[in-house]
Design a protein around this motif. Structure first.
Motif, PDB file in Angstrom:
ATOM      1  N   MET A 332       0.836  -1.209   0.000  1.00 52.50           N
ATOM      2  CA  MET A 332       0.000   0.000   0.000  1.00 52.50           C
ATOM      3  C   MET A 332       0.862   1.247   0.000  1.00 52.50           C
ATOM      4  O   MET A 332       0.541   2.249  -0.656  1.00 52.50           O
ATOM      5  N   TYR A 333       1.959   1.201   0.732  1.00 50.80           N
ATOM      6  CA  TYR A 333       2.881   2.339   0.763  1.00 50.80           C
ATOM      7  C   TYR A 333       3.568   2.523  -0.587  1.00 50.80           C
ATOM      8  O   TYR A 333       3.586   3.635  -1.148  1.00 50.80           O
ATOM      9  N   ASP A 334       4.137   1.460  -1.125  1.00 46.71           N
ATOM     10  CA  ASP A 334       4.933   1.547  -2.359  1.00 46.71           C
ATOM     11  C   ASP A 334       4.142   2.117  -3.525  1.00 46.71           C
ATOM     12  O   ASP A 334       4.630   2.978  -4.269  1.00 46.71           O
ATOM     13  N   GLY A 335       2.915   1.632  -3.708  1.00 46.45           N
ATOM     14  CA  GLY A 335       2.138   2.037  -4.876  1.00 46.45           C
ATOM     15  C   GLY A 335       1.727   3.490  -4.889  1.00 46.45           C
ATOM     16  O   GLY A 335       1.300   4.005  -5.935  1.00 46.45           O
ATOM     17  N   ASN A 336       1.829   4.175  -3.754  1.00 48.94           N
ATOM     18  CA  ASN A 336       1.395   5.573  -3.678  1.00 48.94           C
ATOM     19  C   ASN A 336       2.540   6.569  -3.572  1.00 48.94           C
ATOM     20  O   ASN A 336       2.306   7.772  -3.461  1.00 48.94           O
ATOM     21  N   THR A 337       3.798   6.084  -3.636  1.00 50.91           N
ATOM     22  CA  THR A 337       4.930   7.003  -3.519  1.00 50.91           C
ATOM     23  C   THR A 337       4.993   7.981  -4.686  1.00 50.91           C
ATOM     24  O   THR A 337       5.100   9.197  -4.497  1.00 50.91           O
ATOM     25  N   MET A 338       4.950   7.466  -5.903  1.00 52.25           N
ATOM     26  CA  MET A 338       5.016   8.353  -7.066  1.00 52.25           C
ATOM     27  C   MET A 338       3.804   9.282  -7.149  1.00 52.25           C
ATOM     28  O   MET A 338       3.959  10.472  -7.460  1.00 52.25           O
ATOM     29  N   PRO A 339       2.569   8.821  -6.884  1.00 46.70           N
ATOM     30  CA  PRO A 339       1.433   9.753  -6.864  1.00 46.70           C
ATOM     31  C   PRO A 339       1.610  10.892  -5.871  1.00 46.70           C
ATOM     32  O   PRO A 339       1.243  12.031  -6.158  1.00 46.70           O
ATOM     33  N   VAL A 340       2.165  10.600  -4.688  1.00 46.16           N
ATOM     34  CA  VAL A 340       2.426  11.672  -3.710  1.00 46.16           C
ATOM     35  C   VAL A 340       3.451  12.648  -4.271  1.00 46.16           C
ATOM     36  O   VAL A 340       3.271  13.873  -4.203  1.00 46.16           O
ATOM     37  N   LEU A 341       4.513  12.132  -4.836  1.00 45.49           N
ATOM     38  CA  LEU A 341       5.560  12.977  -5.410  1.00 45.49           C
ATOM     39  C   LEU A 341       4.996  13.902  -6.489  1.00 45.49           C
ATOM     40  O   LEU A 341       5.354  15.078  -6.571  1.00 45.49           O
ATOM     41  N   CYS A 342       4.089  13.366  -7.312  1.00 42.05           N
ATOM     42  CA  CYS A 342       3.531  14.145  -8.426  1.00 42.05           C
ATOM     43  C   CYS A 342       2.714  15.341  -7.962  1.00 42.05           C
ATOM     44  O   CYS A 342       2.542  16.304  -8.716  1.00 42.05           O
ATOM     45  N   GLU A 343       2.223  15.288  -6.732  1.00 44.71           N
ATOM     46  CA  GLU A 343       1.435  16.403  -6.223  1.00 44.71           C
ATOM     47  C   GLU A 343       2.271  17.641  -5.953  1.00 44.71           C
ATOM     48  O   GLU A 343       1.739  18.745  -5.863  1.00 44.71           O
ATOM     49  N   GLY A 344       3.594  17.483  -5.828  1.00 43.35           N
ATOM     50  CA  GLY A 344       4.412  18.648  -5.521  1.00 43.35           C
ATOM     51  C   GLY A 344       5.511  18.945  -6.506  1.00 43.35           C
ATOM     52  O   GLY A 344       6.022  20.068  -6.543  1.00 43.35           O
ATOM     53  N   VAL A 345       5.891  17.966  -7.325  1.00 45.78           N
ATOM     54  CA  VAL A 345       7.034  18.138  -8.223  1.00 45.78           C
ATOM     55  C   VAL A 345       6.551  18.385  -9.651  1.00 45.78           C
ATOM     56  O   VAL A 345       5.656  17.698 -10.157  1.00 45.78           O
ATOM     57  N   ASP A 346       7.161  19.364 -10.278  1.00 51.17           N
ATOM     58  CA  ASP A 346       6.837  19.705 -11.660  1.00 51.17           C
ATOM     59  C   ASP A 346       7.012  18.489 -12.568  1.00 51.17           C
ATOM     60  O   ASP A 346       7.940  17.698 -12.378  1.00 51.17           O
ATOM     61  N   PRO A 347       6.129  18.291 -13.554  1.00 54.11           N
ATOM     62  CA  PRO A 347       6.233  17.119 -14.441  1.00 54.11           C
ATOM     63  C   PRO A 347       7.592  16.964 -15.098  1.00 54.11           C
ATOM     64  O   PRO A 347       8.029  15.830 -15.359  1.00 54.11           O
ATOM     65  N   HIS A 348       8.285  18.072 -15.358  1.00 52.25           N
ATOM     66  CA  HIS A 348       9.595  18.015 -16.008  1.00 52.25           C
ATOM     67  C   HIS A 348      10.729  17.707 -15.028  1.00 52.25           C
ATOM     68  O   HIS A 348      11.893  17.680 -15.417  1.00 52.25           O
ATOM     69  N   ARG A 349      10.373  17.477 -13.757  1.00 52.79           N
ATOM     70  CA  ARG A 349      11.378  17.164 -12.739  1.00 52.79           C
ATOM     71  C   ARG A 349      11.126  15.805 -12.079  1.00 52.79           C
ATOM     72  O   ARG A 349      11.877  15.396 -11.208  1.00 52.79           O
ATOM     73  N   ARG A 350      10.060  15.116 -12.467  1.00 53.66           N
ATOM     74  CA  ARG A 350       9.631  13.926 -11.731  1.00 53.66           C
ATOM     75  C   ARG A 350      10.644  12.787 -11.792  1.00 53.66           C
ATOM     76  O   ARG A 350      10.864  12.105 -10.785  1.00 53.66           O
ATOM     77  N   ALA A 351      11.233  12.546 -12.944  1.00 48.79           N
ATOM     78  CA  ALA A 351      12.214  11.462 -13.044  1.00 48.79           C
ATOM     79  C   ALA A 351      13.430  11.758 -12.173  1.00 48.79           C
ATOM     80  O   ALA A 351      13.945  10.874 -11.480  1.00 48.79           O
ATOM     81  N   THR A 352      13.879  13.018 -12.191  1.00 51.95           N
ATOM     82  CA  THR A 352      15.001  13.408 -11.341  1.00 51.95           C
ATOM     83  C   THR A 352      14.649  13.241  -9.870  1.00 51.95           C
ATOM     84  O   THR A 352      15.444  12.706  -9.078  1.00 51.95           O
ATOM     85  N   ALA A 353      13.454  13.678  -9.491  1.00 52.40           N
ATOM     86  CA  ALA A 353      13.028  13.605  -8.095  1.00 52.40           C
ATOM     87  C   ALA A 353      12.937  12.158  -7.619  1.00 52.40           C
ATOM     88  O   ALA A 353      13.355  11.836  -6.499  1.00 52.40           O
ATOM     89  N   PHE A 354      12.412  11.277  -8.461  1.00 54.78           N
ATOM     90  CA  PHE A 354      12.339   9.879  -8.039  1.00 54.78           C
ATOM     91  C   PHE A 354      13.725   9.239  -8.044  1.00 54.78           C
ATOM     92  O   PHE A 354      14.005   8.351  -7.228  1.00 54.78           O
ATOM     93  N   GLY A 355      14.595   9.671  -8.940  1.00 47.50           N
ATOM     94  CA  GLY A 355      15.957   9.163  -8.934  1.00 47.50           C
ATOM     95  C   GLY A 355      16.669   9.459  -7.625  1.00 47.50           C
ATOM     96  O   GLY A 355      17.424   8.632  -7.106  1.00 47.50           O
ATOM     97  N   ILE A 356      16.404  10.642  -7.049  1.00 43.33           N
ATOM     98  CA  ILE A 356      16.990  10.993  -5.751  1.00 43.33           C
ATOM     99  C   ILE A 356      16.425  10.095  -4.655  1.00 43.33           C
ATOM    100  O   ILE A 356      17.150   9.620  -3.780  1.00 43.33           O
ATOM    101  N   LEU A 357      15.111   9.836  -4.702  1.00 40.98           N
ATOM    102  CA  LEU A 357      14.507   8.906  -3.753  1.00 40.98           C
ATOM    103  C   LEU A 357      15.162   7.530  -3.859  1.00 40.98           C
ATOM    104  O   LEU A 357      15.491   6.891  -2.849  1.00 40.98           O
ATOM    105  N   ASN A 358      15.336   7.073  -5.087  1.00 42.67           N
ATOM    106  CA  ASN A 358      15.896   5.746  -5.322  1.00 42.67           C
ATOM    107  C   ASN A 358      17.330   5.649  -4.796  1.00 42.67           C
ATOM    108  O   ASN A 358      17.740   4.626  -4.238  1.00 42.67           O
ATOM    109  N   PHE A 359      18.089   6.726  -4.975  1.00 43.53           N
ATOM    110  CA  PHE A 359      19.450   6.754  -4.437  1.00 43.53           C
ATOM    111  C   PHE A 359      19.444   6.631  -2.918  1.00 43.53           C
ATOM    112  O   PHE A 359      20.160   5.812  -2.337  1.00 43.53           O
ATOM    113  N   ALA A 360      18.629   7.456  -2.259  1.00 43.67           N
ATOM    114  CA  ALA A 360      18.592   7.457  -0.796  1.00 43.67           C
ATOM    115  C   ALA A 360      18.180   6.097  -0.261  1.00 43.67           C
ATOM    116  O   ALA A 360      18.774   5.575   0.692  1.00 43.67           O
TER     117      ALA A 360
END
Length: 414
Positions: A332-360
């Motif tokens: 339940m947690y995993d499937g909603n991570t990207m939807p939460v991210l999309c609420e605050g991050v510009d569409p042109h930054r989403r891959a970068t933003a998730f890449g930082i999450l993935n690194f951490a």
């Protein structure tokens, strides 16, 4: 009017085709990375590799994958998700093919490192593309369905890989899986497409990568999301690394039974959690803009106590219940991570933003996987799982307070 309605229907259908296409890619991603572990005994025997060297093969992939993820996300935002996805799949499939021809530990080590780079390029781009094709009405369901490829790939990598290796030798396994991936990369190149942007791309996209990272890290709510993602990943790596050993040592399971139980029950619960979390997240969002956050919070509140239960019970039936319900909450947690991210991050930054999450997540997870091994002789694995459950509870409290907020974009095209 009829033409417009037909066009919208076609667009919606393709949005789900994208999910299906990328779920298969994610399945291949996990299959190709996991299959090596299923042939460890054969590698040890044929190439005279020590158990320490076998461990290094996993570590080399993990650390390279971690450090490559933010860069991969940034490149996906710059060159387009389709190009990144197809290139990633083609390269890691070629590496899989080459692995079947390796004749030394050194060659395997280099190939696993290259696989870490190429596989890291997929997930930020894949999730960003799915998010672009799906609105809040279906985004959590789409992301959750995509994540099911993790479970399918893990199971196939272990079971099918071991079966093929037993009959045809370990080298043939890599040849078959690599060839399938290369062929599928060509299919994707023909049928996959990037989502046409609905928002004007700001001039800010041309800024230095350091400024982009600062922009993402200072997005309201993002740092809390990053902290919780790292906590969840820490628990994942500790559990999946050490649960088989725990079952073998504490419950006196055979190696085969421990390996099966350590993955099946949590993966079954996780698959159900993805389905539940996907539908619940989208439905809850219709009533509250924090619907995705509340679904994640509920998932962690379910996962935490049942992970503790898994670490303290000595009754197999209770152990299985704990593992299934931990997997349910974590899904339940995993499937909603990207939807939460999309609420605050510009569409042109989403891959970068998730890449930082993935690194951490991967970086911290790697530290704890090793750290848990060091603590094992002092406190035991059961208490370590209990500590992880406590961390998930802290993560739930932090998640409940996340409020992602899109800041106004300045510096639009002139």
């Amino acid at each position: 009017m009829f033409h417009s309605s037909k066009k919208i229907s076609s667009s919606n259908a393709y949005a789900w085709i994208v999910v299906l296409l990328l779920t298969l890619v994610w399945m291949l991603n996990y299959l190709d990375r996991q299959v090596l572990f299923s042939v460890f005994p054969l590698l040890e025997k044929e190439l005279h590799i020590s158990t320490f060297q076998l461990g290094l093969l996993g570590t080399s992939f993990l650390w390279v994958y971690a450090f490559s993820s933010p860069i991969a996300g940034y490149l996906a935002d710059r060159i387009g998700s389709k190009r990144m996805i197809c290139a990633s799949l083609l390269v890691w499939s070629a590496v899989t093919l080459a692995t079947g021809h390796a004749r030394s530990f050194e060659r395997l080590l280099w190939l696993r490192s290259l696989m870490g780079i190429s596989e890291a390029c997929y997930l930020p781009a894949g999730l960003a593309l799915i998010a672009a094709f799906h609105s809040q009405r279906t985004r959590a369901k789409a992301i959750s369905l995509h994540y099911s490829g993790t479970y399918i790939g893990t199971v196939l990598g272990g079971t099918l890989g071991g079966l093929l290796a037993a009959y045809y030798g370990w080298r043939s396994v890599f040849g078959i899986f690599g060839a399938v991936g290369c062929a599928y990369a060509i299919v994707l190149l023909l049928v996959l497409r990037d989502k046409a942007p609905v928002e004007e791309k700001p001039v800010a996209a041309q800024r230095h990568v350091r400024e982009i990272v600062i922009e993402i890290l200072t997005t309201p709510g993002y740092r809390k999301l990053l902290i919780v993602f790292a906590i969840a990943s820490v628990c994942d790596w500790a559990i999946y690394t050490w649960m088989p050993f725990y079952l073998y040592e504490s419950f006196h399971f055979s190696l085969a039974k421990a390996g099966f139980a350590a993955t099946f029950y949590m993966k079954a619960g996780g698959f159900a959690g993805l389905l539940v979390g996907g539908f619940l997240g989208d439905a809850w969002f219709r009533f509250s803009r924090s619907g995705y956050v509340f679904t994640q919070t509920a998932g962690l509140l379910i996962a935490a106590p049942f992970l503790v239960l898994s670490g303290i019970t000595r009754v197999p039936a209770m152990l299985y219940v704990g593992m299934v319900l931990f997997g349910l909450g974590k899904g339940m947690y995993d499937g909603n991570t990207m939807p939460v991210l999309c609420e605050g991050v510009d569409p042109h930054r989403r891959a970068t933003a998730f890449g930082i999450l993935n690194f951490a997540g991967t970086f911290c997870g790697g530290i704890v996987a090793a750290g848990a091994g060091a603590l094992k002789s002092h406190i035991g694995l059961g208490p370590i799982f209990g500590i992880c459950g406590g961390l998930l509870l802290v993560g739930a409290l932090i998640t409940f307070r996340i409020r992602m907020e899109r800041r106004p974009v300045t510096g639009m095209g002139v």
